[in-house]
Design a protein around this motif. Sequence first.
Motif, PDB file in Angstrom:
ATOM      1  N   PRO A  21       0.824  -1.209   0.000  1.00 33.96           N
ATOM      2  CA  PRO A  21       0.000   0.000   0.000  1.00 33.96           C
ATOM      3  C   PRO A  21       0.858   1.258   0.000  1.00 33.96           C
ATOM      4  N   GLY A  22       0.355   2.274  -0.691  1.00 35.53           N
ATOM      5  CA  GLY A  22       0.995   3.579  -0.641  1.00 35.53           C
ATOM      6  C   GLY A  22       0.170   4.515   0.222  1.00 35.53           C
ATOM      7  N   GLU A  23       0.620   5.746   0.341  1.00 37.27           N
ATOM      8  CA  GLU A  23      -0.106   6.726   1.145  1.00 37.27           C
ATOM      9  C   GLU A  23      -1.178   7.397   0.293  1.00 37.27           C
ATOM     10  N   SER A  24      -2.417   7.347   0.768  1.00 36.15           N
ATOM     11  CA  SER A  24      -3.518   7.953   0.026  1.00 36.15           C
ATOM     12  C   SER A  24      -3.347   9.466  -0.040  1.00 36.15           C
ATOM     13  N   LYS A  25      -3.568  10.008  -1.218  1.00 35.03           N
ATOM     14  CA  LYS A  25      -3.429  11.457  -1.401  1.00 35.03           C
ATOM     15  C   LYS A  25      -4.693  12.203  -0.971  1.00 35.03           C
ATOM     16  N   THR A  26      -5.786  11.477  -0.786  1.00 32.36           N
ATOM     17  CA  THR A  26      -7.056  12.125  -0.458  1.00 32.36           C
ATOM     18  C   THR A  26      -7.592  11.745   0.914  1.00 32.36           C
ATOM     19  N   GLY A  27      -7.115  10.611   1.455  1.00 35.09           N
ATOM     20  CA  GLY A  27      -7.617  10.147   2.742  1.00 35.09           C
ATOM     21  C   GLY A  27      -8.948   9.433   2.658  1.00 35.09           C
ATOM     22  N   HIS A  28      -9.382   9.070   1.438  1.00 31.62           N
ATOM     23  CA  HIS A  28     -10.632   8.331   1.282  1.00 31.62           C
ATOM     24  C   HIS A  28     -10.535   7.401   0.073  1.00 31.62           C
ATOM     25  N   TYR A  29     -11.554   6.548  -0.069  1.00 33.68           N
ATOM     26  CA  TYR A  29     -11.640   5.626  -1.201  1.00 33.68           C
ATOM     27  C   TYR A  29     -12.479   6.242  -2.312  1.00 33.68           C
ATOM     28  N   THR A  30     -12.241   5.742  -3.522  1.00 39.18           N
ATOM     29  CA  THR A  30     -13.122   6.010  -4.656  1.00 39.18           C
ATOM     30  C   THR A  30     -13.637   4.654  -5.153  1.00 39.18           C
ATOM     31  N   VAL A  31     -14.963   4.514  -5.219  1.00 38.70           N
ATOM     32  CA  VAL A  31     -15.571   3.208  -5.530  1.00 38.70           C
ATOM     33  C   VAL A  31     -16.675   3.390  -6.568  1.00 38.70           C
ATOM     34  N   GLY A  32     -16.745   2.455  -7.492  1.00 38.82           N
ATOM     35  CA  GLY A  32     -17.840   2.391  -8.455  1.00 38.82           C
ATOM     36  C   GLY A  32     -18.275   0.956  -8.640  1.00 38.82           C
ATOM     37  N   ILE A  33     -19.518   0.740  -9.032  1.00 38.98           N
ATOM     38  CA  ILE A  33     -20.030  -0.616  -9.231  1.00 38.98           C
ATOM     39  C   ILE A  33     -20.990  -0.626 -10.413  1.00 38.98           C
ATOM     40  N   SER A  34     -21.005  -1.735 -11.123  1.00 36.99           N
ATOM     41  CA  SER A  34     -21.935  -1.881 -12.248  1.00 36.99           C
ATOM     42  C   SER A  34     -22.298  -3.343 -12.420  1.00 36.99           C
ATOM     43  N   CYS A  80     -16.577   9.257  -4.377  1.00 40.13           N
ATOM     44  CA  CYS A  80     -15.673   9.334  -3.232  1.00 40.13           C
ATOM     45  C   CYS A  80     -16.450   9.057  -1.948  1.00 40.13           C
ATOM     46  N   GLY A  81     -15.795   8.375  -1.016  1.00 41.47           N
ATOM     47  CA  GLY A  81     -16.473   8.072   0.234  1.00 41.47           C
ATOM     48  C   GLY A  81     -15.609   7.231   1.146  1.00 41.47           C
ATOM     49  N   GLU A  82     -16.251   6.636   2.131  1.00 43.52           N
ATOM     50  CA  GLU A  82     -15.546   5.831   3.119  1.00 43.52           C
ATOM     51  C   GLU A  82     -15.994   4.377   3.024  1.00 43.52           C
ATOM     52  N   LEU A  83     -15.056   3.483   3.323  1.00 42.32           N
ATOM     53  CA  LEU A  83     -15.290   2.047   3.207  1.00 42.32           C
ATOM     54  C   LEU A  83     -15.246   1.430   4.596  1.00 42.32           C
ATOM     55  N   TYR A  84     -16.270   0.628   4.885  1.00 39.07           N
ATOM     56  CA  TYR A  84     -16.388  -0.021   6.188  1.00 39.07           C
ATOM     57  C   TYR A  84     -16.428  -1.539   5.999  1.00 39.07           C
ATOM     58  N   ALA A  85     -15.915  -2.257   6.990  1.00 35.55           N
ATOM     59  CA  ALA A  85     -15.933  -3.725   6.938  1.00 35.55           C
ATOM     60  C   ALA A  85     -16.510  -4.274   8.228  1.00 35.55           C
TER      61      ALA A  85
END
Length: 482
Positions: A43-56, A188-193
């Motif tokens: 892993p690298g350091e995120s430049k935004t501090g959040h995830y970007t997610v898409g689904i289809s 853009c948003g946050e990811l939870y598990a």
Amino acid sequence: MAKVTEQIEKYVGSIENLAAAYYKTKAKLCPAPAIPKAEWIPPGESKTGHYTVGISKQEMVPDDVASERYYIAGYYGPKTITGMHDPQCATAIWIDDNAGRGALVLVSIDCVGFLRYDADVIRQRMAGWSKRHGCRAMHFFGTHDHAGIDTIGLWGKLPKSGRDKKFIDLMHDKICEAIETAYNTRRCGELYAGQIEEPEGYHDDYRLPIVYSKILTRLRFAPFDGGAPVYLVNYAAHPGMMGGKNREMSADWVYWFREDIKAQTGGEVIFINGLIGGLIYPHEEDVPNLEATEIAGHRIAELALAVENEHKLEPRIGVMSQDIYLACDNTLLVLGGILKVLAAKFQATGKGRFGLSAKTALNYFEIGDLRILTVPGEMFPELAYGGYLEEDLASNGGSAMNPTPLLEIANDPDLIMFGLGDDELGYLIPPNDFFLDDKRPYFVNAHDQHGRKHYEETVSVGVDAAQVIADTWKDMLERIRA
């Protein structure tokens, strides 16, 4: 009848001996290329501090599904599909940690199995697109749907393949469309598990030992724009509940599972199966197949939506994909490859009965603090979680014959297992309970000294696969930790 059987056995034996001699000679003259050690991309350091997610999700339904001859996969064939109950789909999810190293793309396909051949076709077709849009890894998972069109080739009128070119082309097109659309709909948003343990009575295990995962793992993406969530669910259960008499296209229980989550949350979900070898099914109700299938879908959706112990995942993705050779000792699979019944290319490695191996892969990735390993087939759960048969119940000997379980190798009880990853190599079976018929190995279901039927061996590459996977996983971990 006994004379005919004897002649068949002699003929099969001659074919096997000739094939073994030919391919072992070929392995010496034209050896398969060595496989390089894969690189761990941390892993690298995120430049935004959040995830970007898409689904289809894209439907894969031929316009002539009710009139043309499409073979249904699973159970005994050949059987043709007569219509559609619900569509087979391809669902793609784009997950980017915004570290500048590219996104992870996962694709779930409603099919009995997605072959390495097809995965390579899609990756090659999408290579330019992946480079332009920053996709660092792309992985594919068959749901193991037994009510869909044959994607392997084994359910046609043998020796002709059950794979229909029109449908395969459509499947490839729809997978590419799903990937591109997932990218185009990213937010853009946050990811939870979170995880939840199922109550008693959710599973049936049809072969000893009774070992399976009771854990459902759920990822939930919450977009900053307040729109519909996105879910990824990992759970171990055969989608084969429609039964052998069913002739309609369906995604099996996964259809109702997806419909419930969509109806209750407004969000799309991608389902990735777990370890289902040996045979791990949702618990079957004492009702007709269609009703039991619907009940299972509702029940698993309810379980997924009941997850409460979520934690936020830091935007960090690491990936590693290690190609491996698994020797193929199964005469039927080798013949299937030679006759092009299967879309499989065997490599001349000199290993096994025929000197031929299937090239496949183990994949490992980290999403936040989640650690995930994918295996290329239907692995018996005890190969990952432990709980092997002892000598008095096994067919071949003590559990010391078996590889160290994968979670024990990792020293990680929380390692998440994805099955049918980037390939469908059939069942991956512990060596101490791998049992073949003496006279017609791989051709018939053997019965061991305990009277137990050994069906799964007839659709496996061979007894050595489990150990090779364990050894490869150990080597991968050493390099990751180094």
